[in-house]
Design a protein around this motif. Structure first.
Motif, PDB file in Angstrom:
ATOM      1  N   MET A   1       0.833  -1.208   0.000  1.00  0.00           N
ATOM      2  CA  MET A   1       0.000   0.000   0.000  1.00  0.00           C
ATOM      3  C   MET A   1       0.865   1.256   0.000  1.00  0.00           C
ATOM      4  SD  MET A   1      -3.285   0.473  -0.025  1.00  0.00           S
ATOM      5  CE  MET A   1      -4.454   1.807   0.182  1.00  0.00           C
ATOM      6  N   LEU A   2       1.913   1.252   0.867  1.00  0.00           N
ATOM      7  CA  LEU A   2       2.812   2.394   0.943  1.00  0.00           C
ATOM      8  C   LEU A   2       3.582   2.561  -0.362  1.00  0.00           C
ATOM      9  CD1 LEU A   2       4.236   2.047   4.570  1.00  0.00           C
ATOM     10  CD2 LEU A   2       2.690   3.814   3.715  1.00  0.00           C
ATOM     11  N   ARG A   3       3.948   1.417  -0.956  1.00  0.00           N
ATOM     12  CA  ARG A   3       4.697   1.460  -2.219  1.00  0.00           C
ATOM     13  C   ARG A   3       3.850   2.083  -3.323  1.00  0.00           C
ATOM     14  NH1 ARG A   3       5.460  -2.085  -6.577  1.00  0.00           N
ATOM     15  NH2 ARG A   3       7.509  -1.891  -7.570  1.00  0.00           N
ATOM     16  N   LYS A   4       2.579   1.694  -3.392  1.00  0.00           N
ATOM     17  CA  LYS A   4       1.693   2.243  -4.413  1.00  0.00           C
ATOM     18  C   LYS A   4       1.472   3.733  -4.197  1.00  0.00           C
ATOM     19  CE  LYS A   4      -2.592   1.321  -6.896  1.00  0.00           C
ATOM     20  NZ  LYS A   4      -3.771   0.452  -7.020  1.00  0.00           N
ATOM     21  N   ALA A   5       1.346   4.142  -2.940  1.00  0.00           N
ATOM     22  CA  ALA A   5       1.177   5.565  -2.621  1.00  0.00           C
ATOM     23  C   ALA A   5       2.412   6.357  -3.046  1.00  0.00           C
ATOM     24  CB  ALA A   5       0.920   5.739  -1.131  1.00  0.00           C
ATOM     25  N   ALA A   6       3.582   5.762  -2.824  1.00  0.00           N
ATOM     26  CA  ALA A   6       4.829   6.428  -3.222  1.00  0.00           C
ATOM     27  C   ALA A   6       4.919   6.564  -4.739  1.00  0.00           C
ATOM     28  CB  ALA A   6       6.025   5.648  -2.686  1.00  0.00           C
ATOM     29  N   LEU A   7       4.490   5.508  -5.451  1.00  0.00           N
ATOM     30  CA  LEU A   7       4.507   5.548  -6.912  1.00  0.00           C
ATOM     31  C   LEU A   7       3.549   6.612  -7.449  1.00  0.00           C
ATOM     32  CD1 LEU A   7       4.604   1.738  -7.734  1.00  0.00           C
ATOM     33  CD2 LEU A   7       6.435   3.393  -8.123  1.00  0.00           C
ATOM     34  N   ASN A   8       2.372   6.674  -6.852  1.00  0.00           N
ATOM     35  CA  ASN A   8       1.399   7.692  -7.267  1.00  0.00           C
ATOM     36  C   ASN A   8       1.921   9.100  -6.989  1.00  0.00           C
ATOM     37  OD1 ASN A   8      -0.622   6.010  -8.316  1.00  0.00           O
ATOM     38  ND2 ASN A   8      -1.425   5.575  -6.278  1.00  0.00           N
ATOM     39  N   ALA A   9       2.626   9.256  -5.865  1.00  0.00           N
ATOM     40  CA  ALA A   9       3.234  10.550  -5.550  1.00  0.00           C
ATOM     41  C   ALA A   9       4.303  10.895  -6.581  1.00  0.00           C
ATOM     42  CB  ALA A   9       3.832  10.524  -4.147  1.00  0.00           C
ATOM     43  N   GLY A  10       5.048   9.862  -7.015  1.00  0.00           N
ATOM     44  CA  GLY A  10       6.072  10.065  -8.035  1.00  0.00           C
ATOM     45  C   GLY A  10       5.473  10.500  -9.361  1.00  0.00           C
ATOM     46  N   ILE A  11       4.353   9.893  -9.719  1.00  0.00           N
ATOM     47  CA  ILE A  11       3.671  10.253 -10.967  1.00  0.00           C
ATOM     48  C   ILE A  11       3.141  11.678 -10.894  1.00  0.00           C
ATOM     49  CG2 ILE A  11       1.600   9.776 -12.362  1.00  0.00           C
ATOM     50  CD1 ILE A  11       2.127   6.793 -11.838  1.00  0.00           C
ATOM     51  N   PHE A  12       2.607  12.048  -9.736  1.00  0.00           N
ATOM     52  CA  PHE A  12       2.116  13.427  -9.566  1.00  0.00           C
ATOM     53  C   PHE A  12       3.270  14.426  -9.686  1.00  0.00           C
ATOM     54  CE2 PHE A  12       0.903  17.056  -6.779  1.00  0.00           C
ATOM     55  CZ  PHE A  12      -0.147  17.536  -7.564  1.00  0.00           C
ATOM     56  N   PHE A  13       4.434  14.054  -9.151  1.00  0.00           N
ATOM     57  CA  PHE A  13       5.616  14.916  -9.269  1.00  0.00           C
ATOM     58  C   PHE A  13       6.008  15.080 -10.740  1.00  0.00           C
ATOM     59  CE2 PHE A  13      10.274  15.188  -9.638  1.00  0.00           C
ATOM     60  CZ  PHE A  13      10.471  16.440  -9.050  1.00  0.00           C
ATOM     61  N   LEU A  14       5.991  13.969 -11.492  1.00  0.00           N
ATOM     62  CA  LEU A  14       6.319  14.044 -12.922  1.00  0.00           C
ATOM     63  C   LEU A  14       5.319  14.936 -13.661  1.00  0.00           C
ATOM     64  CD1 LEU A  14       7.288  10.335 -13.721  1.00  0.00           C
ATOM     65  CD2 LEU A  14       8.817  12.288 -13.398  1.00  0.00           C
ATOM     66  N   TYR A  15       4.059  14.843 -13.260  1.00  0.00           N
ATOM     67  CA  TYR A  15       3.039  15.699 -13.866  1.00  0.00           C
ATOM     68  C   TYR A  15       3.370  17.170 -13.636  1.00  0.00           C
ATOM     69  CZ  TYR A  15      -1.390  18.173 -14.407  1.00  0.00           C
ATOM     70  OH  TYR A  15      -2.341  19.094 -14.770  1.00  0.00           O
ATOM     71  N   LEU A  16       3.751  17.512 -12.424  1.00  0.00           N
ATOM     72  CA  LEU A  16       4.106  18.900 -12.115  1.00  0.00           C
ATOM     73  C   LEU A  16       5.329  19.343 -12.919  1.00  0.00           C
ATOM     74  CD1 LEU A  16       3.622  18.986  -8.226  1.00  0.00           C
ATOM     75  CD2 LEU A  16       2.077  19.880  -9.987  1.00  0.00           C
ATOM     76  N   VAL A  17       6.323  18.456 -13.027  1.00  0.00           N
ATOM     77  CA  VAL A  17       7.532  18.773 -13.806  1.00  0.00           C
ATOM     78  C   VAL A  17       7.171  19.005 -15.276  1.00  0.00           C
ATOM     79  CG1 VAL A  17       9.751  17.876 -14.634  1.00  0.00           C
ATOM     80  CG2 VAL A  17       9.080  17.551 -12.244  1.00  0.00           C
ATOM     81  N   SER A  18       6.225  18.216 -15.783  1.00  0.00           N
ATOM     82  CA  SER A  18       5.851  18.335 -17.194  1.00  0.00           C
ATOM     83  C   SER A  18       5.202  19.676 -17.524  1.00  0.00           C
ATOM     84  CB  SER A  18       4.900  17.196 -17.587  1.00  0.00           C
ATOM     85  OG  SER A  18       3.593  17.430 -17.084  1.00  0.00           O
TER      86      SER A  18
END
Length: 294
Positions: A1-18
């Motif tokens: 669960m924590l791993r998936k939350a971290a991955l989703n946070a990573g994707i959101f970060f990439l979205y902001l960078v984009s």
């Protein structure tokens, strides 16, 4: 669960960078190059071996120049790929321009579907996105799923933004048969490495025996589709053209392996002309013909 939350946070970060402008992302790319090449040395030994085996006729100094240019381009490729998450259609059309889009209608008017071979060359992700804008007929991108399901889903959403249909490699045959009565334009990356149990053919590619998929050839013959190469050329930083290069118009008349050799030879020539734009850090040569005899 924590791993998936971290991955989703990573994707959101990439979205902001984009959301950042291209000019700023290229400043970031300059830093990424220094980190990848000089600090962590990301897969430098893999790149060195691949270049040495592919270009034994070139001097060590020449190969080193290719290596540095490759890492500089890889840094650009990283930020450009992130930018694809939110890039606008207008910006995409400006940065990835077709040179001969009329070829699509040329084949469609003859009621002939199209299968394009592409390589991990230049910005294939930007080209995949632009592919969705080429025609209103069924556009199919065949892809190899990532191990990480969260990132796999994200990449698929990005690639499908402008209307392309994503089909996993293992579902390709079933999909093509289901759509055989429709006009389709499909793109397959031709320089993927097959798993050991999938190897049916070796060819000489970049001075080495290389296992290649026969999928493009088999699908083209199955649905009688014209085979082309989806060529990408870098014009300047962040700007590209792509050209649809006819290879085989009548696949059912082609000899065994003729289609496969046609797209492999074309990619090989492209890499030899400007080697810095191919994915040298990929472990492409995992197997040899001797491995199959063990």
């Amino acid at each position: 669960m924590l791993r998936k939350a971290a991955l989703n946070a990573g994707i959101f970060f990439l979205y902001l960078v984009s959301l950042l402008p291209f000019w700023f992302l290229y400043v970031v790319a300059d830093v990424i190059f220094l980190v990848l090449y000089y600090i962590i040395g990301y897969r430098r030994q893999v790149v060195k071996v691949n270049l040495a085996n592919s270009f034994p006729e070139r001097s060590e100094a020449e190969r080193l120049k290719i290596e540095r240019r490759y890492y500089r381009y890889m840094a650009d490729l990283i930020v450009e790929t992130i930018k694809m998450i939110t890039v606008s259609e207008r910006s995409l059309r400006k940065r990835m321009k077709p040179t001969n889009p009329e070829l699509v209608e040329h084949y469609f008017k003859r009621h002939k579907s199209i299968i394009a071979a592409a390589g991990h060359y230049c910005n294939w992700e930007m080209a995949a996105l632009a592919f969705g804008l080429l025609t209103t007929e069924k556009r199919i991108i065949v892809y190899k799923p990532l191990t990480n399901e969260v990132f796999d889903a994200m990449f698929n959403r990005v690639r499908a933004r402008f209307g392309a249909m994503l089909v996993a490699m293992r579902q390709t045959l079933r999909t093509m048969v289901a759509l055989k009565n429709q006009l389709t334009f499909s793109v397959l990356v031709s320089d993927q490495t097959p798993n050991m149990h999938e190897i049916n053919y070796f060819t000489r590619f970049l001075n080495q025996p290389t296992a290649v998929f026969l999928g493009i050839e088999k699908l083209a013959k199955l649905i009688d589709a014209a085979v082309i190469f989806y060529r990408i050329d870098r014009v300047s930083r962040g700007y590209y053209t792509y050209t649809l290069v006819p290879l085989i118009d009548e696949p059912k008349q082609a000899a065994e392996h003729e289609i496969t050799e046609a797209h492999v030879r074309y990619l090989e020539k492209l890499i030899q002309e400007k080697p810095q734009y191919w994915l040298w850090s990929h472990r492409r040569w995992k197997f040899t013909p001797e491995d199959l005899k063990k």
